[in-house]
Design a protein around this motif. Structure first.
Motif, short mmCIF file in Angstrom:
data_model
loop_
_atom_site.label_atom_id
_atom_site.label_comp_id
_atom_site.label_asym_id
_atom_site.label_seq_id
_atom_site.Cartn_x
_atom_site.Cartn_y
_atom_site.Cartn_z
N ALA A 7 0.83 -1.21 0.00
CA ALA A 7 0.00 0.00 0.00
C ALA A 7 0.86 1.26 0.00
CB ALA A 7 -0.93 -0.02 1.21
N ALA A 8 1.93 1.26 0.79
CA ALA A 8 2.79 2.44 0.86
C ALA A 8 3.53 2.66 -0.45
CB ALA A 8 3.78 2.28 2.01
N ALA A 9 4.01 1.57 -1.07
CA ALA A 9 4.73 1.70 -2.33
C ALA A 9 3.83 2.25 -3.43
CB ALA A 9 5.30 0.34 -2.75
N LEU A 10 2.59 1.76 -3.49
CA LEU A 10 1.66 2.24 -4.52
C LEU A 10 1.20 3.66 -4.23
CD1 LEU A 10 -0.47 -1.00 -5.03
CD2 LEU A 10 1.34 -0.11 -6.50
N SER A 11 1.03 3.98 -2.96
CA SER A 11 0.64 5.35 -2.61
C SER A 11 1.73 6.35 -2.99
CB SER A 11 0.34 5.43 -1.11
OG SER A 11 0.04 6.75 -0.72
N ASP A 12 2.97 6.01 -2.69
CA ASP A 12 4.09 6.90 -3.05
C ASP A 12 4.23 7.04 -4.56
OD1 ASP A 12 4.58 7.17 -0.37
OD2 ASP A 12 6.28 5.77 -0.33
N ALA A 13 3.84 6.00 -5.30
CA ALA A 13 3.99 6.04 -6.76
C ALA A 13 3.05 7.03 -7.42
CB ALA A 13 3.78 4.65 -7.34
N HIS A 14 1.98 7.42 -6.73
CA HIS A 14 1.03 8.35 -7.34
C HIS A 14 1.62 9.75 -7.50
CE1 HIS A 14 -2.07 5.29 -6.32
NE2 HIS A 14 -2.71 5.83 -7.34
N TRP A 15 2.61 10.07 -6.68
CA TRP A 15 3.15 11.43 -6.75
C TRP A 15 4.65 11.40 -6.53
CZ3 TRP A 15 1.37 15.80 -8.59
CH2 TRP A 15 2.07 16.99 -8.33
N CYS A 16 5.38 11.95 -7.47
CA CYS A 16 6.83 12.07 -7.38
C CYS A 16 7.18 13.49 -6.94
CB CYS A 16 7.46 11.77 -8.74
SG CYS A 16 9.23 12.13 -8.86
N SER A 17 8.29 13.64 -6.26
CA SER A 17 8.68 14.97 -5.78
C SER A 17 8.95 15.94 -6.92
CB SER A 17 9.92 14.86 -4.89
OG SER A 17 11.00 14.28 -5.60
N ASP B 142 8.16 3.01 -15.76
CA ASP B 142 7.05 3.94 -15.96
C ASP B 142 6.02 3.74 -14.85
OD1 ASP B 142 5.17 5.73 -16.99
OD2 ASP B 142 4.23 4.17 -18.22
N ARG B 143 5.85 4.75 -14.01
CA ARG B 143 4.84 4.67 -12.96
C ARG B 143 3.43 4.64 -13.53
NH1 ARG B 143 4.53 9.29 -10.14
NH2 ARG B 143 5.91 10.43 -11.55
N GLY B 144 3.26 5.19 -14.73
CA GLY B 144 1.93 5.24 -15.33
C GLY B 144 1.32 3.87 -15.53
N LEU B 145 2.14 2.86 -15.87
CA LEU B 145 1.63 1.51 -16.07
C LEU B 145 1.42 0.78 -14.75
CD1 LEU B 145 3.68 0.32 -19.18
CD2 LEU B 145 1.27 0.99 -19.08
N VAL B 146 1.83 1.39 -13.64
CA VAL B 146 1.62 0.77 -12.33
C VAL B 146 0.38 1.34 -11.66
CG1 VAL B 146 2.61 0.38 -10.04
CG2 VAL B 146 4.09 0.36 -12.05
N VAL B 147 0.28 2.68 -11.59
CA VAL B 147 -0.82 3.31 -10.86
C VAL B 147 -1.64 4.28 -11.71
CG1 VAL B 147 0.32 3.09 -8.63
CG2 VAL B 147 0.72 5.13 -10.02
#
Length: 637
Positions: free
Chosen positions: A565-575, A617-622
């Motif tokens: 859950a934490a990994a996917l949550s962090d993937a929604h927004w990059c610094s 690519d984070r887009g294909l994950v979340v």
């Protein structure tokens, strides 16, 4: 230097800096274990992995030698060391800027003999090695041709004094080679012809010659486009100063990343028959009084060796083997030499199909093997992630062997096994005596496998394939320009690879592992007979971090779900968002083969990543800002 570093990143042909500041190049394998050493006991260094031996066509692997002081009663393997040669051979004086070249085998400090520097002292000041070298695509490396460059000739007649001046520019244009100048940068006709030329452009590659072939600035401009300067074929790590080569040559900084690309082949050890051989028997098979006779027996009898013959070969160990039954002894012999393997490991020298090589590992890891060298259990899957993940395995014991099989320079190109091995030694060895340097990591890991039905439905979406094609098309163009073979960059590959990076980053944060202590191992294929969508995250460091059980404990459902859950949550927004997500769609990172992935969100140390931080690519994950439902885990908790 640790022994593992002599496999990568400081293996054969790589440069490193000694404690006294001398830059050296690691010598070839010919002299790692001197044949005339009467105290040499190779059984202390032998490592075996039957799958990897068959793939690389060698008899065995050896750990790099470690230095041992020895004792009055034991001189075995005393004072072994890995030889190294001084490189680059050119040095310059920081006071008078004079260039001086010494032999590869020179061991003393290089000192300036310019009268103005020596003065009334006994010795002149120490000189520093130059930061420039010349490399070619076939793995050769040589001293930068300062004399040829400044005189604009492949065979200059002038033998004047060369000096390397810094004129204050911000780049290589500020580094100027001059012939016939004094220490104060004043013209002196007695010291040379007066030629002068800056080093601007020497590192430029990716050019084309008049016939459309690959070329470099150094090759085309040293003496002119009509008289190209080609590689000398030098292999200083083998003490060869020239050789046949027709490749263009490129200047490089000796510490730059393109000077050395080690090719390390790795394998998770798979027993021929799970649980059939104990760890104690495997250790006994490596004894100095058993290993040679076993090897001779296999050479003479092969798979037809009988249990009676095997017991006869172990007689040097006394009664130590009597406690083991015949079937276990036979299984140990088969494990050692890979007898009975199915031939599915893709050991053809021309084969680049990683999925063929990885498929046997995939088949065994997804079950629950119980062996002294590979042990896994089923901790179960948390209900919150069960819709996306089909199975999880706690891998409590695994053994990985990593072998240096060659290297490249300039570009990370495809390298055939035979070509890579030819770079490691002067004289090739026959297959029954051939060996390669290796090291073994014993550790633990977590194996994940995605739900095949959900994955197939997700990959069938047109927008998913279209986004993965952005990376695939870019990589296809890059690899075509380099003359390589194309790969299947599928949506599952990009998604699973990115998810591996996100999980590793979260595990590092949650468990306290160092950033380079975890590695990924991808099991991805869309081939009908070898369909795979698995991921192994395991300890990469062969120290206490690899055996404490922390990673295995994280595979428990109640611990793993929060990490997911934490990994996917962090993937929604990059610094760096929205720049990372939006600008990344045009390509970023190595070879522009990443989309929404940067150092702020999804990149790992290169030692932890199998793909040099490409195909992410984070887009294909979340999902993306424009389409939040695009990712495989878009609806996951």
């Amino acid at each position: 230097m640790r022994r593992a570093q002599l496999v990568s990143p400081f293996g054969v042909g790589a440069m490193s800096v000694l404690v006294d500041g001398t830059s050296v190049i690691t010598a070839g394998l010919d002299h790692w274990f001197p044949r005339n050493n009467a105290d040499l006991a190779l059984e202390d260094f032998r490592v075996n992995d039957w799958r990897l031996e068959a793939r690389l066509k060698v008899q065995e692997f050896r750990l790099p030698p470690d230095y041992r002081k020895g004792s009055p009663d034991d001189h075995r393997n005393e004072k072994l060391s890995v030889p190294a040669l001084r490189f680059p051979c050119y040095s310059f004086c920081m006071y008078c800027k004079r260039l001086k070249k010494v032999p590869l085998s020179f061991q003393d400090a290089v000192r300036c003999d310019e009268p103005t520097c020596v003065g009334k002292r006994r010795f002149g000041p120490k000189m520093s090695q130059v930061p420039f070298v010349a490399i070619c695509g076939k793995g050769h490396i040589d001293d930068f041709p300062f004399r040829e460059w400044v005189h604009r000739s492949k065979d200059p007649s002038c033998t004047g004094v060369l000096r390397l001046f810094s004129t204050g520019g911000g780049g290589l244009e500020g580094q100027v080679v001059r012939c016939g100048y004094d220490a104060k940068n004043q013209r002196n006709e007695r010291k040379g012809c007066g030629a002068s030329r800056s080093l601007q452009g020497i590192t430029t590659g990716g050019m084309k010659d008049e016939s459309g072939e690959d070329s470099t600035f150094l090759t085309q401009q040293l003496a002119g486009r009509s008289d190209p300067y080609l590689c000398t074929g030098a292999r200083p790590w083998l003490h060869e100063e020239d050789g046949p080569c027709d490749q263009p040559v490129q200047g490089a900084l000796r510490a730059s990343g393109n000077v050395y690309f080690p090719y390390v082949e790795s394998s998770i050890f798979l027993p021929q028959k799970v649980g059939a051989v104990s760890g104690a028997l495997r250790d006994l098979m490596k004894r100095a009084d058993v290993e040679p006779t076993m090897t001779f027996l296999f050479t003479m009898r092969g798979k037809d060796a009988t249990v009676a013959e095997i017991r006869q070969a172990t007689r040097g160990a006394g009664e130590l083997f009597d406690q083991f039954p015949d079937d276990e002894l036979l299984a140990a012999f088969q494990d050692r030499f890979g007898i009975g393997s199915t031939g599915e490991d893709g050991d053809d020298d021309e084969s680049g199909d990683l999925d063929i090589w990885r498929h046997p590992e995939f088949k065994l890891l997804r079950e629950t093997p119980q062996d002294d060298e590979l042990r896994a259990s089923d901790p179960g899957v948390h209900a919150a992630i069960a819709g996306h993940v089909d199975r999880v395995r706690s891998v409590t014991v695994l053994r990985e062997t990593r072998v240096l099989r060659g290297f490249a320079r300039g570009r990370d190109n495809e390298l055939k096994i035979a070509e890579g091995k030819a770079l490691l030694r002067r004289r090739p060895l026959p297959p029954d005596k051939d060996w390669l340097p290796a090291y073994v990591v014993k550790g633990e890991g977590i194996y994940f496998e995605l739900d095949s039905d959900r994955l197939a439905a997700w990959e069938a979406r047109g927008e998913v394939q279209a986004r993965a094609d952005l990376i695939a098309n870019q990589y296809g163009q890059v690899i075509t320009d380099r003359g390589g073979s194309p790969r299947d960059i599928s949506p599952r590959m990009v998604m699973l690879h990115t998810f591996a990076h996100l999980l590793i980053n979260e595990l590092v944060f949650t468990c306290g592992y160092s950033s380079a202590s975890l590695r990924e191992r991808l099991y991805v294929s869309r081939d009908g007979g070898r369909d795979m969508a698995g991921l192994l995250i395991y300890t990469a460091a062969g120290d206490s971090e690899g055996t404490m059980g922390g990673l295995v404990r994280m595979s428990r459902p109640d611990r793993l779900q929060p990490v997911f859950a934490a990994a996917l949550s962090d993937a929604h927004w990059c610094s760096t968002d929205p720049v990372c997500m939006d600008a990344g769609e045009r390509g970023q990172g190595p070879d522009s083969c990443n989309l929404a992935a940067c150092h702020g969100c999804a990149l790992l140390p290169e030692t932890s990543c199998e793909e040099f931080n490409r195909f992410l690519d984070r887009g294909l994950v979340v999902g993306t800002f424009a389409d939040p439902t695009l990712g495989y885990f878009s609806t996951s908790t």
